[in-house]
Design an enzyme around this catalytic site. Structure first.
Site, mmCIF file in Angstrom:
data_model
loop_
_atom_site.group_PDB
_atom_site.id
_atom_site.type_symbol
_atom_site.label_atom_id
_atom_site.label_comp_id
_atom_site.label_asym_id
_atom_site.label_seq_id
_atom_site.Cartn_x
_atom_site.Cartn_y
_atom_site.Cartn_z
ATOM 1 C CE LYS A 50 -13.071 -40.247 -30.646
ATOM 2 N NZ LYS A 50 -12.959 -41.559 -30.678
ATOM 3 C CB SER A 75 -11.303 -47.316 -35.370
ATOM 4 O OG SER A 75 -12.072 -46.224 -35.036
#
Length: 315
Positions: A50, A75
């Site tokens: 990411k 999260s």
């Protein structure tokens, strides 16, 4: 999103990311009767792929937007990635995290300078708090997966894999919010040679599998899975790409996820998180249910991350 968009994105983010290793395992190859190539984004900065999408999204902001900072909800892995990407270019990052997020990921966000705001573990609560912060601070909201710049950034992992192994028959990657698989599917379309893309999901959070069947974005009634990074739902930007370019999604149960995670730790001596193990489990399941499908084929596997709470292992 064009081939040139993907190439330009890769060039743009290269100074800020690692070109991660592609590893193999003779023992796991033997188990599935195929040739596997693991793109190890667990070695990426912030411990997950990411970082690619977060960096691309921030670099595309205007000077004024950078001054006001960025906000997201996550999260853990995108939370850490956006915090580090923001820190790398001197931008403030406001991070909304569910109060159930793994402690190791909260620690990572703090270490990278992100400002954490905790909320209830629901999609509504996450978005509502992120919107509130954006209004108060003027920060630009960057969605973890349903954003063109993020999708392009995530696709650069598969782009690198295909540049190294252009003759892959398949690429498998996990499906959470849909950014990685959408980006990977674009990379396969533009840089693969008839390379098919398969997603991997837990039975306990199989919204993408059901979305492909129904043709519209489905939600999850429950998300009782150890794959904490795959509990989010698809978005209206990435789902059309997934519908068009992804061949199928393979679902696996919790025992298969744990077994795959343990297998990679033992055989390859690398740490992968449960969300990554879902993908390995899907390849193993596919090799058992349809042995001819993968037999002697070249299969790319995107190991999405390695951020694990070592005090709370499932095995």
């Amino acid at each position: 999103m064009t081939k040139e968009d993907l190439l330009n994105c890769h060039k743009r983010i290269q100074p800020f990311i690692h070109k991660t290793a592609v590893l193999t395992s003779r023992l796991i190859d033997k188990e599935v009767n195929a040739h596997l190539f693991f793109k190890c984004e667990n070695f990426q900065r912030a411990g997950a792929y990411k970082m690619r999408g977060a960096t691309n999204a921030i670099l595309q902001l205007s000077v004024e937007q950078k001054k006001n900072g960025v906000v997201t909800h996550s999260s853990g892995n995108f939370a850490q990635a956006l915090s580090l990407a923001a820190q790398s270019v001197g931008v403030t990052a406001y991070i909304v995290m569910p109060n159930t997020a793994p402690e190791v990921k909260k620690v990572g966000v703090k270490e990278y300078g992100g400002k954490i705001y905790e909320c209830a573990p629901t999609v509504y609560a996450r978005q509502a708090l992120a919107d509130e912060i954006a209004i108060k601070t003027g920060a630009t909201f960057i969605h973890p997966s349903n954003d063109e710049n993020v999708i392009l950034g995530q696709g650069t992992a598969a782009l690198e894999l295909l540049k190294e192994h252009p003759d892959l028959d398949f690429i498998f990657c996990p499906v959470g919010g849909g950014g990685l698989i959408a980006g990977s599917a674009l990379a396969a379309k533009y840089f693969g040679d008839s390379c098919k893309v398969y997603g991997a999901e837990p039975f306990e959070a199989d919204d993408a599998y059901r979305s492909l069947l129904s043709g519209k974005i489905e939600g999850n009634d429950t998300v009782n899975t150890i794959a904490d990074g795959l509990k989010t739902t698809l978005g209206d930007i990435n789902f059309p790409i997934i519908k068009e370019l992804v061949n199928d999604i393979i679902r696996v149960d919790e025992d298969e996820i744990i077994a795959a995670m343990k297998l990679v730790w033992e055989r390859m001596k690398i740490i992968i998180e449960p969300s990554s193990a879902v993908t390995v489990a899907a390849v193993i399941r596919q090799s058992k249910e349809n042995p001819q499908a993968l037999k002697n084929r070249k299969v790319g596997i995107v190991i999405s991350g390695g951020n694990v709470d070592l005090s709370n292992l499932p095995f």
